[in-house]
Every structure is written in C-alpha cells, then in structure tokens.
Enzyme design. Structure first.
Site, PDB file in Angstrom:
ATOM      1  N   ASN A   1       0.851  -1.194   0.000  1.00 20.63           N
ATOM      2  CA  ASN A   1       0.000   0.000   0.000  1.00 20.63           C
ATOM      3  C   ASN A   1       0.881   1.237   0.000  1.00 20.63           C
ATOM      4  O   ASN A   1       2.001   1.207   0.504  1.00 20.63           O
ATOM      5  CB  ASN A   1      -0.882   0.006   1.262  1.00 20.63           C
ATOM      6  CG  ASN A   1      -1.801   1.214   1.320  1.00 20.63           C
ATOM      7  OD1 ASN A   1      -2.364   1.619   0.302  1.00 20.63           O
ATOM      8  ND2 ASN A   1      -1.953   1.806   2.493  1.00 20.63           N
TER       9      ASN A   1
ATOM     10  N   HIS B   1       0.698   5.054   1.448  1.00 23.18           N
ATOM     11  CA  HIS B   1      -0.090   5.869   2.382  1.00 23.18           C
ATOM     12  C   HIS B   1       0.526   7.262   2.461  1.00 23.18           C
ATOM     13  O   HIS B   1       1.739   7.401   2.636  1.00 23.18           O
ATOM     14  CB  HIS B   1      -0.076   5.206   3.772  1.00 23.18           C
ATOM     15  CG  HIS B   1      -0.789   6.027   4.792  1.00 23.18           C
ATOM     16  ND1 HIS B   1      -2.169   6.083   4.863  1.00 23.18           N
ATOM     17  CD2 HIS B   1      -0.320   6.859   5.757  1.00 23.18           C
ATOM     18  CE1 HIS B   1      -2.505   6.914   5.840  1.00 23.18           C
ATOM     19  NE2 HIS B   1      -1.417   7.401   6.406  1.00 23.18           N
TER      20      HIS B   1
HETATM   21  C1  GRF Z   1      -2.414   8.697  -2.812  1.00 26.29           C
HETATM   22  O1  GRF Z   1      -2.065   9.941  -2.267  1.00 26.29           O
HETATM   23  C2  GRF Z   1      -2.137   7.559  -1.856  1.00 26.29           C
HETATM   24  O2  GRF Z   1      -1.120   7.822  -0.950  1.00 26.29           O
HETATM   25  C3  GRF Z   1      -3.441   7.433  -1.114  1.00 26.29           C
HETATM   26  O3  GRF Z   1      -4.430   7.733  -2.042  1.00 26.29           O
HETATM   27  C4  GRF Z   1      -3.900   8.586  -3.062  1.00 26.29           C
HETATM   28  C5  GRF Z   1      -4.191   7.929  -4.379  1.00 26.29           C
HETATM   29  O4  GRF Z   1      -3.896   8.759  -5.454  1.00 26.29           O
HETATM   30  N1  GRF Z   1      -3.548   6.124  -0.524  1.00 26.29           N
HETATM   31  P1  GRF Z   1      -4.062   8.244  -6.949  1.00 26.29           P
HETATM   32  O5  GRF Z   1      -5.477   7.737  -7.097  1.00 26.29           O
HETATM   33  O6  GRF Z   1      -3.057   7.164  -7.184  1.00 26.29           O
HETATM   34  O7  GRF Z   1      -3.807   9.461  -7.779  1.00 26.29           O
END
Ligand code: GRF
Length: 208
Positions: free
Chosen positions: A105, A107
């Site tokens: 993941n 985060h």
């Molecule tokens: C990212 O900032 C990630 O850290 C979080 O959700 C966001 C997803 O962005 N879990 P994207 O959809 O990949 O542009």
C-alpha cells in the site's frame, strides 16, 4: 524475463496506477499489470480501461463479498502481488492473511505518524514542517505493516491542494521503484542489485 503478475486495487484519481503502468513499459521492470480492481467507477477505473487492462468493478458490496469475488479473479489471473493505489476500503484480516506479504500500500504520511484518513489536513492543522508518504506491506492492522520506502519534503507555504500535488508527484516516483525492488528481493529472492537507497531529488529525500 520472468515477470510477476500484478494487480492494482484503486478507488481514486489513478496517478499511481499510471506511474506503475509507465514503469512497467520499461523492459527491465519485473512486473506485468494483469488486473485492475475498483470498488466504484472512478478516474482510475476509466484510466485502466483506456490503457486496455483487464478491469473488474466490484461495487456496492460488503467487504467480505468484495474480497470473495476479488480473490477468485486474482487466482484466475495468477496474481503474485497486489498493489493498493488509493484503494479506499479496509481489507479484512482474513483476506490479508490469504495474501500475506503479497499486498503493498502507499499511504500519504510518514508512517507511523498519521495512519488513517485526512493526513494532509492533519499536517496543516498541526503545523508540521515535514510531510511525505510511505510504501508498506499490508498487515491486519491499518497502515501498520513493514515499511519498505518513504520520502519526505519540507512543507512551506503549502495549502491543501499543493500538498496533494507534491505528495502525488513524489509518490509516482517512489511506488514503482519500491515495487521493482520488492519483486526482486521478496518474490524472486534476488537481492544482489538492491542495496538500500537514499536519494535526494529537488530537496526531497527518498529512502527505500
Ligand atoms: C495517494 O495519495 C495515496 O497515498 C493514497 O491515495 C492517493 C491515491 O492517489 N492512498 P491516486 O489515485 O493514485 O492518484
């Protein structure tokens, strides 16, 4: 070259999906994106379709039902590694156990600071001077698995939107590199090329 089969779970804008797609165009990237699973119609879902990936929309279901269908699809496509990229549901301990060490993941905080939602708001609210993101292995506790990589940058006169812009820009660099390293080291058990890296890029520190 033998490649790991990747699946991305997404619910959002899809910038990390695009970054992983772009990285996978490089012949030396050890993963091949085989399946994108979304829990709702979202830009990431539309993007995956436009890139001709096999997509599966599993919406409006309990997490148990979602996971049951997802699991079958993952097995069908012989998936080796699941990458959560803005996936906004919490996976059950049961599912995480079935895919132990095979779910990553990203985060948007420097874990273990600020697990959970609204990290950018918390940074601004607390007046923090540093922000960043973490790529970690998913375990049964939210945002608590082994940390594989992080970056950190200085918060200046940023507002909410510029924080998100910065975070995503650097996440899109970090996530594919951590996936590359994880496939080689953990899945292929081949770590001779991968010493720990500390990189400074535009005053941003990446460590993975
Ligand atoms: C990212 O900032 C990630 O850290 C979080 O959700 C966001 C997803 O962005 N879990 P994207 O959809 O990949 O542009």
């Amino acid at each position: 070259m033998n490649k790991a089969n990747l699946s991305i779970f997404a619910s959002g804008a899809g910038s990390n999906l695009l970054a992983i797609h772009d990285a996978s165009l490089d012949k030396s990237f050890p993963g091949k994106l085989q399946l994108v699973i979304c829990n709702k119609v979202c830009p990431a879902f539309e993007l995956a379709k436009s890139l001709n990936y096999e997509t599966k929309l599993i919406s409006n279901l309990s997490i148990e039902k979602f996971e049951l269908i997802a699991h079958q699809e993952l097995i069908k496509k012989k998936i080796d590694l699941i990458c959560l990229a803005g996936f906004m549901r919490i996976l059950s301990p049961n599912f995480v156990l079935k895919w132990q060490n095979k779910i990553l993941n990203i985060h948007p905080s420097i874990l273990p600071m600020f697990p959970g939602l609204d990290t950018h708001k918390k940074i601004l609210l607390n007046g923090l001077k540093i922000h960043g993101s973490t790529v970690h292995i998913v375990n049964e506790k939210l945002d608590s698995g082994k940390i594989l990589g992080q970056f950190a940058f200085a918060v200046k006169s940023d507002d909410y939107n510029s924080l998100i812009r910065n975070i995503k820009k650097y996440e899109n660099l970090l996530y594919p590199e951590v996936i590359r390293k994880y496939i080689w080291t953990f899945l292929f058990k081949e770590d001779k090329f991968f010493k720990d890296k500390k990189i400074h890029l535009n005053n941003v520190v990446f460590s993975y």
